[in-house]
Design a protein around this motif. Sequence first.
Motif, short mmCIF file in Angstrom:
data_model
loop_
_atom_site.label_atom_id
_atom_site.label_comp_id
_atom_site.label_asym_id
_atom_site.label_seq_id
_atom_site.Cartn_x
_atom_site.Cartn_y
_atom_site.Cartn_z
N ASP A 92 0.80 -1.24 0.00
CA ASP A 92 0.00 0.00 0.00
C ASP A 92 0.83 1.28 0.00
OD1 ASP A 92 -2.36 -1.39 0.11
OD2 ASP A 92 -2.39 -1.41 2.31
N GLY A 93 2.10 1.20 -0.33
CA GLY A 93 2.92 2.41 -0.34
C GLY A 93 3.54 2.70 1.02
N SER A 208 9.25 18.06 1.33
CA SER A 208 10.12 18.61 0.29
C SER A 208 10.00 17.78 -0.98
CB SER A 208 11.59 18.60 0.74
OG SER A 208 11.73 19.34 1.93
N ASN A 209 10.09 16.46 -0.85
CA ASN A 209 10.02 15.63 -2.05
C ASN A 209 8.62 15.68 -2.68
OD1 ASN A 209 12.64 14.93 -2.14
ND2 ASN A 209 12.39 12.81 -1.51
N VAL A 266 6.08 10.07 -2.26
CA VAL A 266 4.73 10.65 -2.42
C VAL A 266 3.69 9.61 -1.99
CG1 VAL A 266 3.06 11.64 -4.04
CG2 VAL A 266 5.49 12.17 -4.30
N LYS A 267 3.94 8.35 -2.40
CA LYS A 267 3.01 7.28 -2.02
C LYS A 267 2.99 7.11 -0.50
CE LYS A 267 3.06 3.95 -5.42
NZ LYS A 267 3.54 2.66 -5.94
N ALA A 268 4.18 7.11 0.10
CA ALA A 268 4.27 6.88 1.55
C ALA A 268 3.59 8.02 2.31
CB ALA A 268 5.72 6.74 1.98
N MET A 287 0.31 11.79 -8.31
CA MET A 287 0.68 10.43 -8.75
C MET A 287 -0.06 10.06 -10.04
SD MET A 287 1.02 8.27 -5.21
CE MET A 287 -0.37 8.87 -4.28
N GLU A 288 -1.33 10.44 -10.11
CA GLU A 288 -2.13 10.09 -11.29
C GLU A 288 -1.57 10.77 -12.54
OE1 GLU A 288 -6.33 10.64 -10.52
OE2 GLU A 288 -6.67 10.70 -12.70
#
Length: 461
Positions: A92-93, A208-209, A266-268, A287-288
């Motif tokens: 799930d990230g 930041s990321n 970004v996922k996390a 993400m999309e």
Amino acid sequence: MREICVVGVGYVGIVTAACFADLGNRVVGLDISEEKIKNLKKGIMPIYEPGLKDMVDRNMSAGRLVFTTSYEEGLKEADFVFICVGTPEGVDGEADLQYVRESAIAVAETMHKPLTIINKSTVPVGTGDWVSDIMRQHQPTPIKFSVVSCPEFLREGSALADFLNPDRTVLGSLDREAANRVAELHLPLRAPIVVTDLRTAEMIKYASNAFLATRISFINEIANICEALGADVKEVAQGMGYDKRIGHYFLDAGVGYGGSCFPKDVKALSYMAQVHGRHPQLLHAVMEINNYQRRQAVLKLRDLLGNLSGKTVGLLGLAFKPNTDDLRDAPSISIARMLQSEGASVRAYDPVAMDHAQNVMPGVAFAKDAYGLAEGCDALVVVTDWNEFKQLDMSRVKAAMKQPVVVDGRNIYNPERMQQMGFTYQAFGRGINAHPRAAQAWPSAESAPATDGKVPEGADD
Ligand code: UDX
């Protein structure tokens, strides 16, 4: 001179170890991989990074940098322990903290004097507290230690320069004295130092990321709109960038971001937000859009070539960005897979990433250079903006190709020039080759068709 142990000599670890040794400290690089350590002792680097080998060799010869697989040896003299182990993407990230946990336990079980433990790996907010708990549970006898978060902001390809000339150093700890000790280690870097609490420091890294990834997806969204309206995203980005509040960085449109950090972080962050009952809509959109950019390379090829079955497509570049051989979450991998699933033959050339690619890109044929790649191709796709692609002899490329079709996923060529040379050329968001509907100029805002926020029929985006 300080005594430092760096646990994990992957990307972040080897750069951290080499740079701290270069600043005059005594550093032991520790890794559980016998092979990595054996190679490092022989001067073989675990990663490709400009300048790294020279720096490692120089500091090994000076006796300031050694490598070991033994925690006893690593912690013998150490006052500071940097945890730089991998935090791969889990289910799930969610970040997988197995290696952080294992190294914290090993340090706790081996330490014999007070230590400052500095976490450099990108870890979920709250991990610093968790590491303290684990260490306390596993210490055979209580010895004082403090945990400090010091997130890395290293870009692959310029990691040494980023380490030695950082924009800032972020330090987070509940123990102010420990944070100050780590601040002293960083003083030679002459960068602003932000001292804060553990969770805030951990969050600064994710924020930041995620912000940089958002800039990329933002400009990609603008590129898609530019394409529909006949504007040029490169010039739009340039015009925006002169505004000091915006700046020029991270506004290059194309096939989007990849690599070991942005996609995973970004996922996390989105996962952490959801676990705590928040709805991170912007992160989802980031993400999309990024996934869609990869798909767009294939959609553009379909537009230009029709059915892709039986066509030969050459990928110019495989690494997720130039000056690295890293293929982690590289757009090239998804694009190759999509093309193959449509029945196309995929060929590729990359100046340094082809060795790695052999293992992760089944069915892809590799060429020895860009001209060899062009041979017999129905289309070329620029996936990585390597400098050597910017100055290719395009007439030679054209002569070698079966059909002179180029999809420029990094906007490195001049659209007008490419068209003058007889290429069928598609960039990302550059008006000159806009979708035909862009030619139907709307005379005024009033006469623009009302879309109610819906994408007009037949639109790509
Ligand atoms: C990133 C962060 O920059 C660094 O601070 C962090 O610690 C680790 O993650 P890195 O993954 O090495 O570094 O790559 P970076 O140079 O930031 O580029 C990331 C990706 O974004 C690449 O795929 C690049 O091609 C893409 N990118 C970058 C764009 O598509 N457009 C841009 O304008 C900039």
